[in-house]
Design a protein around this motif. Structure first.
Motif, PDB file in Angstrom:
ATOM      1  N   ASP A  71      -0.562  -3.220   0.538  1.00 42.71           N
ATOM      2  CA  ASP A  71       0.518  -2.547   0.324  1.00 42.71           C
ATOM      3  C   ASP A  71       1.349  -2.110   1.594  1.00 42.71           C
ATOM      4  O   ASP A  71       0.855  -1.974   2.804  1.00 42.71           O
ATOM      5  N   MET A  72       2.636  -2.396   1.708  1.00 45.93           N
ATOM      6  CA  MET A  72       3.533  -2.265   2.682  1.00 45.93           C
ATOM      7  C   MET A  72       4.693  -1.426   2.472  1.00 45.93           C
ATOM      8  O   MET A  72       5.447  -1.806   1.461  1.00 45.93           O
ATOM      9  N   LEU A  73       4.811  -0.316   2.927  1.00 47.00           N
ATOM     10  CA  LEU A  73       6.024   0.762   2.644  1.00 47.00           C
ATOM     11  C   LEU A  73       6.768   1.009   3.831  1.00 47.00           C
ATOM     12  O   LEU A  73       6.002   1.266   4.736  1.00 47.00           O
ATOM     13  N   GLU A  74       7.974   1.110   3.747  1.00 51.89           N
ATOM     14  CA  GLU A  74       8.791   1.405   4.762  1.00 51.89           C
ATOM     15  C   GLU A  74       9.515   2.736   4.680  1.00 51.89           C
ATOM     16  O   GLU A  74      10.465   2.870   3.633  1.00 51.89           O
ATOM     17  N   THR A  75       9.838   3.548   5.432  1.00 53.95           N
ATOM     18  CA  THR A  75      10.723   4.821   5.343  1.00 53.95           C
ATOM     19  C   THR A  75      11.467   4.611   6.701  1.00 53.95           C
ATOM     20  O   THR A  75      11.513   3.666   7.487  1.00 53.95           O
ATOM     21  N   GLU A  76      12.395   5.725   7.058  1.00 60.23           N
ATOM     22  CA  GLU A  76      13.137   5.319   8.237  1.00 60.23           C
ATOM     23  C   GLU A  76      12.567   5.625   9.237  1.00 60.23           C
ATOM     24  O   GLU A  76      12.892   4.990  10.370  1.00 60.23           O
ATOM     25  N   ASP A  77      11.475   6.151   9.314  1.00 58.11           N
ATOM     26  CA  ASP A  77      10.596   6.581  10.655  1.00 58.11           C
ATOM     27  C   ASP A  77       9.241   5.869  10.700  1.00 58.11           C
ATOM     28  O   ASP A  77       9.065   5.817  11.738  1.00 58.11           O
ATOM     29  N   ARG A  84      -5.747  -3.274   0.289  1.00 63.10           N
ATOM     30  CA  ARG A  84      -6.478  -3.150  -0.789  1.00 63.10           C
ATOM     31  C   ARG A  84      -7.945  -3.578  -0.953  1.00 63.10           C
ATOM     32  O   ARG A  84      -8.784  -3.425  -1.676  1.00 63.10           O
ATOM     33  N   ASN A  85      -8.103  -4.766   0.106  1.00 61.48           N
ATOM     34  CA  ASN A  85      -9.317  -5.359  -0.024  1.00 61.48           C
ATOM     35  C   ASN A  85     -10.330  -4.683   1.207  1.00 61.48           C
ATOM     36  O   ASN A  85     -11.418  -5.146   1.315  1.00 61.48           O
ATOM     37  N   GLY A  86      -9.979  -3.592   1.882  1.00 61.15           N
ATOM     38  CA  GLY A  86     -10.235  -3.115   2.935  1.00 61.15           C
ATOM     39  C   GLY A  86     -11.208  -1.911   2.609  1.00 61.15           C
ATOM     40  O   GLY A  86     -11.832  -1.819   1.624  1.00 61.15           O
ATOM     41  N   ASN A  87     -10.956  -0.862   3.475  1.00 59.94           N
ATOM     42  CA  ASN A  87     -11.782   0.386   3.567  1.00 59.94           C
ATOM     43  C   ASN A  87     -11.328   1.222   2.521  1.00 59.94           C
ATOM     44  O   ASN A  87     -11.920   2.472   2.358  1.00 59.94           O
ATOM     45  N   GLY A  88      -9.904   1.389   2.067  1.00 58.89           N
ATOM     46  CA  GLY A  88      -9.597   2.365   1.192  1.00 58.89           C
ATOM     47  C   GLY A  88      -8.435   3.339   1.978  1.00 58.89           C
ATOM     48  O   GLY A  88      -8.239   4.203   1.150  1.00 58.89           O
ATOM     49  N   PHE A  89      -8.374   3.265   2.968  1.00 60.08           N
ATOM     50  CA  PHE A  89      -7.378   4.107   3.705  1.00 60.08           C
ATOM     51  C   PHE A  89      -6.074   3.751   3.965  1.00 60.08           C
ATOM     52  O   PHE A  89      -5.767   2.459   4.134  1.00 60.08           O
ATOM     53  N   SER A 126      -8.154   1.848  -3.580  1.00 64.43           N
ATOM     54  CA  SER A 126      -7.843   0.522  -3.638  1.00 64.43           C
ATOM     55  C   SER A 126      -6.764   0.076  -4.763  1.00 64.43           C
ATOM     56  O   SER A 126      -6.831  -1.131  -4.993  1.00 64.43           O
ATOM     57  N   ASP A 127      -6.703   1.020  -5.561  1.00 62.75           N
ATOM     58  CA  ASP A 127      -5.593   0.645  -6.735  1.00 62.75           C
ATOM     59  C   ASP A 127      -4.458   0.410  -6.532  1.00 62.75           C
ATOM     60  O   ASP A 127      -3.741   1.104  -5.401  1.00 62.75           O
ATOM     61  N   PRO A 128      -3.762  -0.570  -7.004  1.00 55.99           N
ATOM     62  CA  PRO A 128      -2.281  -0.803  -6.711  1.00 55.99           C
ATOM     63  C   PRO A 128      -1.459   0.224  -7.189  1.00 55.99           C
ATOM     64  O   PRO A 128      -1.847   1.113  -8.051  1.00 55.99           O
ATOM     65  N   GLY A 129      -0.126   0.756  -6.418  1.00 56.16           N
ATOM     66  CA  GLY A 129       0.697   1.503  -6.931  1.00 56.16           C
ATOM     67  C   GLY A 129       1.289   2.611  -5.883  1.00 56.16           C
ATOM     68  O   GLY A 129       2.005   3.441  -6.221  1.00 56.16           O
TER      69      GLY A 129
END
Length: 487
Positions: A71-77, A84-89, A126-129
């Protein structure tokens, strides 16, 4: 009085006819080889009656839709990143300070030092969304048994709360490969159910929506959190049903063969020979809550699916669908150095036909798709999913596309300086996910090490597209031991 009653009756009839016209369009079959029958394709299907305006507070960001392993998510800051295949953090990267870490506001928390630390605000599974919606981060995580919850929290990880818990039993939500998208007060769903019959695996792909509060869908009252089915298709080929959004419309990309049973021989060779001869339909459909049936915008029948991968399509901010077709330079011959895979990028026109806007067959060497973004495409000259040579160079092209043609934004080597610090003994390298815009390329890479345990490192790396080339910044890196893995 009679005249007034007649006027009211005519108005009611007119209103009913308008509803019937807007809600009653059923999917119609089109033609072969990507050219629909013109009398069965609505020429105004893609034409917007009003300008499409993207609202980041309520609209799904189509860049999220192509991600599979991360997952890659971008905000202003900040950037928010998860393997998702990693440790769930869930991790953050502060754009101003360059600080990075687990997204948890509790200083006493040990965060990812403890495996599956459910008490840490940054542990989201690790669920997508994962996405941004109305000023908060939203995500999906398993609760009890097969149940799962929709959660939200502040951008600093505080005030985590369960918004709704779903029981997917006997609903399409229990299907495999579940993907959820929040858009304008609606949770959209794409997934598929798997069944085994006569030793063959069959799939039913399904699209639906779940209103977050009581609403009306084409005159029908639908309660909050009630599943409303939009479309389903039968297929024996494992699908990757994909959704994108523009304005009030949801766009669905998928392929299917319509097969529901297999009565042939039991041998594996016979089965695969039979399946390879099945005609496959690629379809793009559009739906919004004023419609009972989706409009089929594009349909093509062939023996190789083009809409079978999350990465291979996009809907740009003006509501125009694009998709790619990976093909061998000589389709009659097997893949080789002399016959590499190349790609064509198509734009869907308003009359249901497609127009090729980019063909990489004229370039030297093979071309592999890295990412398809909002009017930008990134390709590489080597396979990015199984790179075993630590020193293997990767050359990329980043190209803007649109109604006015194409423009090369960057063409040259992809810097991989971060890999110089990695352990020797790499088993496999995968540039698993990529996200591209006109000024930025972000990739998620994972590398496997070790002789006994399947150890892994993974990185999120940002490249700013500058006049002097691609400027590399490591946003996040981590290393973990997979105790379950082995050689």
């Amino acid at each position: 009085m009679k005249h007034r009653s007649r006027t009211i009756l005519l108005l009611l009839i007119s209103a009913f006819m308008l509803v019937a016209v807007s809600c009653g369009k059923k999917p119609q079959p089109s033609g072969n080889n990507g050219i629909p029958f013109p009398d069965q394709t609505d020429p105004t299907a893609l034409a917007a009656e009003k300008p499409i305006v993207f609202d980041p507070e309520t609209d799904y960001d189509n860049r999220y839709g192509s991600l599979i392993s991360s997952d890659m998510l971008e905000t202003e800051d900040a950037f928010y990143l998860r393997s998702r295949n990693g440790n769930g953090f869930l991790y953050y990267y502060d754009k101003t300070t360059g600080d990075t870490g687990v997204l948890c506001p509790r200083p006493e928390c040990v965060h990812d030092e403890k495996r599956n630390n459910a008490e840490c605000a940054g542990y989201i599974g690790s669920d997508p969304g994962l996405q941004y919606y109305q000023g908060k981060l939203w995500y999906v995580m398993q609760t009890k048994g097969m149940r799962f919850g929709l959660y939200r929290m502040n951008l600093d990880g505080s005030s985590k709360e369960l918004v709704h818990e779903f029981d997917p039993t006997d609903t399409p939500l229990e299907y495999h490969n579940r993907r959820l998208y929040i858009h304008r007060g609606m949770i959209y769903h794409a997934g598929y159910r798997q069944e085994i019959k006569n030793a063959a695996v069959f799939h039913k792909l399904v699209y639906g929506c779940i209103p977050m509060e009581d609403t009306v869908i084409c005159g029908q009252k639908v309660k909050a959190w009630e599943y409303y089915e939009i479309l389903e298709r039968e297929t024996i080929n494992q699908p990757q049903p994909t959704m994108f959004f523009a304005g009030d419309s949801a766009y669905m990309f998928y392929d299917y063969d319509g097969v529901t049973d297999y009565d042939g021989a039991d041998s594996e060779d016979d089965f695969y020979d039979w399946r390879s001869e099945l005609p496959i339909t690629d379809e793009i459909a559009r739906w919004d809550p004023s419609m009972t049936e989706p409009e089929i915008l594009y349909q093509s029948v062939g023996y190789y699916p083009m809409l079978c991968n999350y990465r291979w399509s996009i809907v740009t901010s003006d509501g125009t669908p694009y998709f790619v077709d990976p093909y061998r330079a000589d389709p009659e011959q097997p893949e080789s150095e002399d016959n590499p895979y190349v790609i064509r990028l198509y734009r869907l026109e308003k009359d249901g036909t497609r127009t090729c806007v980019l063909d990489t067959g004229d370039r030297e060497g093979g071309t592999f798709l890295l990412s398809l973004g909002n009017g930008v495409i990134a390709t590489a000259d080597t396979s990015i999913f199984a790179m075993n040579d630590r020193d293997q160079p990767v050359n990329v092209s980043i190209i803007r596309f649109g109604a006015d043609g194409t423009e090369v934004l960057y063409e040259g080597p992809l810097p991989l300086e971060y890999r110089n610090e990695l352990r020797i003994g790499v088993k496999n390298i995968s540039l698993a996910d990529c996200w591209v815009s006109e000024d930025t390329l972000i990739l998620y890479s994972s590398e496997y090490f070790g002789k006994k345990d399947y150890d892994r490192s993974w990185h999120f790396v940002k490249y700013d597209i500058a006049p002097e080339g691609l400027l590399e910044t490591v946003l996040l890196e981590d290393y973990e031991v997979q105790f379950w893995g082995s050689n």
